[in-house]
Design a protein around this motif. Structure first.
Motif, PDB file in Angstrom:
ATOM      1  N   UNK A 146       0.816  -1.206   0.000  1.00  0.00           N
ATOM      2  CA  UNK A 146       0.000   0.000   0.000  1.00  0.00           C
ATOM      3  C   UNK A 146       0.854   1.263   0.000  1.00  0.00           C
ATOM      4  N   UNK A 147       2.003   1.210   0.665  1.00  0.00           N
ATOM      5  CA  UNK A 147       2.925   2.340   0.642  1.00  0.00           C
ATOM      6  C   UNK A 147       2.367   3.613   1.248  1.00  0.00           C
ATOM      7  N   UNK A 148       1.505   3.502   2.260  1.00  0.00           N
ATOM      8  CA  UNK A 148       0.924   4.684   2.901  1.00  0.00           C
ATOM      9  C   UNK A 148       1.942   5.324   3.843  1.00  0.00           C
ATOM     10  N   UNK A 149       1.863   6.627   4.038  1.00  0.00           N
ATOM     11  CA  UNK A 149       2.867   7.302   4.866  1.00  0.00           C
ATOM     12  C   UNK A 149       2.652   7.162   6.364  1.00  0.00           C
ATOM     13  N   UNK A 150       1.496   6.655   6.785  1.00  0.00           N
ATOM     14  CA  UNK A 150       1.205   6.504   8.208  1.00  0.00           C
ATOM     15  C   UNK A 150       0.759   5.067   8.471  1.00  0.00           C
ATOM     16  N   UNK A 151       1.507   4.370   9.316  1.00  0.00           N
ATOM     17  CA  UNK A 151       1.244   2.956   9.621  1.00  0.00           C
ATOM     18  C   UNK A 151       0.823   2.838  11.082  1.00  0.00           C
ATOM     19  N   UNK A 152      -0.325   2.189  11.308  1.00  0.00           N
ATOM     20  CA  UNK A 152      -0.855   2.003  12.649  1.00  0.00           C
ATOM     21  C   UNK A 152      -0.827   0.522  13.005  1.00  0.00           C
ATOM     22  N   UNK A 153      -0.273   0.186  14.155  1.00  0.00           N
ATOM     23  CA  UNK A 153      -0.211  -1.193  14.638  1.00  0.00           C
ATOM     24  C   UNK A 153      -1.030  -1.310  15.913  1.00  0.00           C
ATOM     25  N   UNK A 154      -2.040  -2.184  15.913  1.00  0.00           N
ATOM     26  CA  UNK A 154      -2.819  -2.432  17.121  1.00  0.00           C
ATOM     27  C   UNK A 154      -2.504  -3.834  17.623  1.00  0.00           C
TER      28      UNK A 154
END
Length: 230
Positions: A146-154
């Motif tokens: 996806x190459x998104x600039x914001x990565x969220x890990x839950x």
């Protein structure tokens, strides 16, 4: 930069306030007592949890009212969010094209993402044919694609053994360094924060505060964090 301006989240009798900034490229842990609202905070940033007031901005552009699909964000959940009837290749490809109708160049991108996380040659396997660690790598490969600039890990690696979890955390950190992505990581394990997060947001008593330098916060924790750490 990720900016939360005077954000308030309300859910029944629960409320959480947040006013903070996270620099682009930072790796930030989100810690605090159980039930304090760590996942809720991440959900608000991702667009899954509505905010009652305030604004959420990325790179100066407001995204408070945007749907999750429209936000520049990839999320890794606890269950990895894999479809059991699809191969590892197709589960990753969903991050690029939900129809799974891929051209030659797009198929090469999926294969490269699988290789980047150490799954080269395993694309035809379904999740049930993969170990827990391999399933986590499939989910991570989708984030890479996806190459998104914001990565969220839950807490996506919470079910893994200690050594494998550390390996996956370091792989995430490597990928974020390579891509310049900003990382927000919810964790109950202080060792996770020490391992890859230079900064930490503390969620406690209805407020999300920080980010603080992780080493300094853990060396001199406030009362709410001391109680949580025991």
């Amino acid at each position: 930069m990720l900016r939360l301006e005077d954000v308030t989240i309300l859910q029944d009798d629960f409320s959480l306030r947040a006013g903070l900034e996270v620099a682009r490229g930072a790796r930030v842990a989100v810690i605090g007592p159980s039930g304090a609202g760590k996942s809720t905070l991440l959900g608000a940033v991702a667009g899954f949890v509505p905010v009652a007031q305030g604004r959420i901005l990325w790179a100066g552009a407001e995204m408070t009212g945007q749907s999750p699909a429209m936000r520049p964000i990839s999320v890794l959940f606890q269950d990895n969010n894999l479809f059991p009837h699809l191969s590892a290749f197709d589960n990753v490809a969903l991050g690029l094209r939900p129809s799974l109708r891929l051209g030659v160049a797009e198929r090469a991108q999926v294969a490269a993402a699988l290789a980047r996380v150490g799954l080269e040659g395993l694309g035809t396997r379904r999740p049930a044919q993969l170990s827990g660690g391999q399933q986590s790598r499939v989910a991570l490969a989708r984030v890479v694609l996806q190459g998104k600039p914001l990565v969220l890990l839950d807490e996506p690696f919470s079910a893994l053994g200690p050594a494998l979890k550390v390996e996956m955390l370091h792989l995430v950190a490597e990928i974020c360094r390579e891509t310049g992505a900003t990382l927000l990581m919810v964790t109950h394990d202080i060792a996770d924060a020490r391992a890859i997060a230079d900064q930490t947001i503390l969620v406690a008593d209805g407020v999300a505060e920080g980010p603080f330098e992780t080493a300094q916060l853990l060396a001199n924790p406030p009362e709410a964090l001391r109680a949580y750490l025991g």
